[in-house]
Design a protein around this motif. Sequence first.
Motif, mmCIF file in Angstrom:
data_model
loop_
_atom_site.group_PDB
_atom_site.id
_atom_site.type_symbol
_atom_site.label_atom_id
_atom_site.label_comp_id
_atom_site.label_asym_id
_atom_site.label_seq_id
_atom_site.Cartn_x
_atom_site.Cartn_y
_atom_site.Cartn_z
ATOM 1 N N HIS A 10 43.216 -35.044 -16.667
ATOM 2 C CA HIS A 10 43.335 -34.699 -15.252
ATOM 3 C C HIS A 10 42.362 -35.552 -14.420
ATOM 4 O O HIS A 10 41.382 -36.085 -14.940
ATOM 5 C CB HIS A 10 43.016 -33.219 -15.029
ATOM 6 N N ALA A 11 42.675 -35.660 -13.120
ATOM 7 C CA ALA A 11 41.777 -36.396 -12.233
ATOM 8 C C ALA A 11 40.422 -35.703 -12.177
ATOM 9 O O ALA A 11 40.338 -34.490 -12.001
ATOM 10 C CB ALA A 11 42.387 -36.473 -10.837
ATOM 11 N N ASN A 19 49.761 -39.850 -5.710
ATOM 12 C CA ASN A 19 49.107 -38.619 -5.245
ATOM 13 C C ASN A 19 47.631 -38.585 -5.630
ATOM 14 O O ASN A 19 47.065 -37.523 -5.912
ATOM 15 C CB ASN A 19 49.824 -37.389 -5.795
ATOM 16 N N ALA A 20 47.005 -39.743 -5.632
ATOM 17 C CA ALA A 20 45.603 -39.850 -6.061
ATOM 18 C C ALA A 20 44.687 -38.961 -5.236
ATOM 19 O O ALA A 20 43.788 -38.295 -5.779
ATOM 20 C CB ALA A 20 45.142 -41.301 -5.973
ATOM 21 N N GLU A 76 45.310 -35.198 -6.047
ATOM 22 C CA GLU A 76 44.814 -34.879 -7.384
ATOM 23 C C GLU A 76 43.288 -34.832 -7.403
ATOM 24 O O GLU A 76 42.682 -33.988 -8.091
ATOM 25 C CB GLU A 76 45.325 -35.908 -8.393
ATOM 26 N N THR A 77 42.667 -35.732 -6.661
ATOM 27 C CA THR A 77 41.206 -35.731 -6.592
ATOM 28 C C THR A 77 40.694 -34.467 -5.924
ATOM 29 O O THR A 77 39.731 -33.844 -6.392
ATOM 30 C CB THR A 77 40.717 -36.973 -5.822
ATOM 31 N N LEU A 98 42.160 -31.602 -5.795
ATOM 32 C CA LEU A 98 42.420 -30.460 -6.674
ATOM 33 C C LEU A 98 41.368 -30.339 -7.770
ATOM 34 O O LEU A 98 41.165 -29.250 -8.322
ATOM 35 C CB LEU A 98 43.814 -30.591 -7.296
ATOM 36 N N ALA A 99 40.692 -31.444 -8.093
ATOM 37 C CA ALA A 99 39.670 -31.394 -9.136
ATOM 38 C C ALA A 99 38.548 -30.433 -8.771
ATOM 39 O O ALA A 99 37.933 -29.813 -9.652
ATOM 40 C CB ALA A 99 39.106 -32.794 -9.384
ATOM 41 N N SER A 114 39.342 -26.826 -9.778
ATOM 42 C CA SER A 114 39.704 -26.570 -11.168
ATOM 43 C C SER A 114 38.719 -25.636 -11.859
ATOM 44 O O SER A 114 39.094 -24.897 -12.783
ATOM 45 C CB SER A 114 39.796 -27.890 -11.944
ATOM 46 N N TYR A 162 43.723 -26.443 -13.320
ATOM 47 C CA TYR A 162 44.538 -27.470 -12.681
ATOM 48 C C TYR A 162 45.945 -26.941 -12.435
ATOM 49 O O TYR A 162 46.474 -26.137 -13.197
ATOM 50 C CB TYR A 162 44.602 -28.725 -13.541
ATOM 51 N N PRO A 188 49.609 -27.722 -9.460
ATOM 52 C CA PRO A 188 50.090 -28.411 -8.255
ATOM 53 C C PRO A 188 49.629 -27.704 -6.983
ATOM 54 O O PRO A 188 49.331 -26.503 -6.992
ATOM 55 C CB PRO A 188 51.612 -28.354 -8.407
#
Length: 421
Positions: free
Chosen positions: A109-110, A283-284, A287-288, A290-291, A294, A299, A301
Amino acid sequence: MADGLTTKPVGPASDRSPREPRRRPSLPVGVIVRWRLTPWWLRVLAVFVLSRAVSTVMLLIYASMQGRNAWTMAQPDYASFASIWDGHWYYIIAVVGYPSSIPLTVDGHAAENAWAFMPAYPMLVRGLMELTGAPFATLAVVVSVLFAAVTALLFYRLMSLLLPSGTAMFAVLLLCVAPLSPLLQVAYAEAMFLCLLCACLLLLVQRRYLWMLPLVTVLSVTRPGALALALAIGLHAIHRLATRGRDPFPVREMIAVAVTAVATALLGVAWPVIAGLVTGVPNAYAETELAWRSAYIGYGPLIPFTPWVQGANWWLPGGAGVVLLLLAVVLFAALLLSPIGRRVGVDLRLWSVAYALYLLAVFFPQSSTWRLLMPLFPVLGILAVPRSRVYRAVLVGLCIVGQWVWLYYCWWVNGYDWTPP
């Protein structure tokens, strides 16, 4: 009329507005007279400087108690203490820029990385580092303080379009002593973003739409929020269409506001597009971001308007969190619709609605959410309306106490810390 003339007065309302009845002064008459004869900008700066002195003392006290941590040695100097947390991410960006690929965790994951932070603030500080040779920490604080001072001046001008000058000045005081106001003097981009946002809202109220575009361009790469501003501009246009019978809405103004709204929306997605193009991951940016959540919910969507429900259930399981969330939304709506809420005008309330919807759509509630509420600062104009001296003194006192509490729980690093600012 658009982009040049305004249908509302642009000067501060009189201190003797009918809405502010004459009261018996509690200070010597000479002091009051001299204060009122002082230029408005000097009064605002005096309030700003005094408030920053209070916050600085608090930060220095916490710095003197600060133990060794991931960012500083024990008992760091002010600039070092003011550059921890996200300030270190801005330092990395200022020194080495952004990674060309998204770093990954061991499970693919990112990971947390610099792409979550926009470039305008750290690049400005980097430019000053090249010009002056001064270190990042010092310049980052100086930049924040200067932007914060301009924010206070702009906020007074904005409030004085809608409220009596005395009330507008009290709103500035609330801005300067608010519980999170220490962020106005640390290595965070909040002061720069609030300055640009306040200028945009001032232009929106004055209906100088196209003048907003240069500011929005910088704002969109300073902090997230340009999409909320685009929504607010769109809601403003809808309101003007609905009320054009009593408030003319010429075609050229329709075109200007439409261009501004569309351009602001496009600029609002520019940084995620840039992140995707540079890293090769479309979607960088998402995703970043969302880190950072976490650690709470793992994690998954991003589904709009679900993060707050997830967060409410995480913080207060069993439905109590959702009930509290709904209560907060209802109270916020009631405040905006109340008689004193209407005193700040339609446009600032539309911005408040737009930004609140934006937060509800994409952010997960955690300790840094208090910081994300700062762009709702026009609400301070509503809180400033009541004239009771007791009310105002208590409110200011609570704000100052709130600074101390926020610094304790969210800024000061006390062992394992799960409440980052």
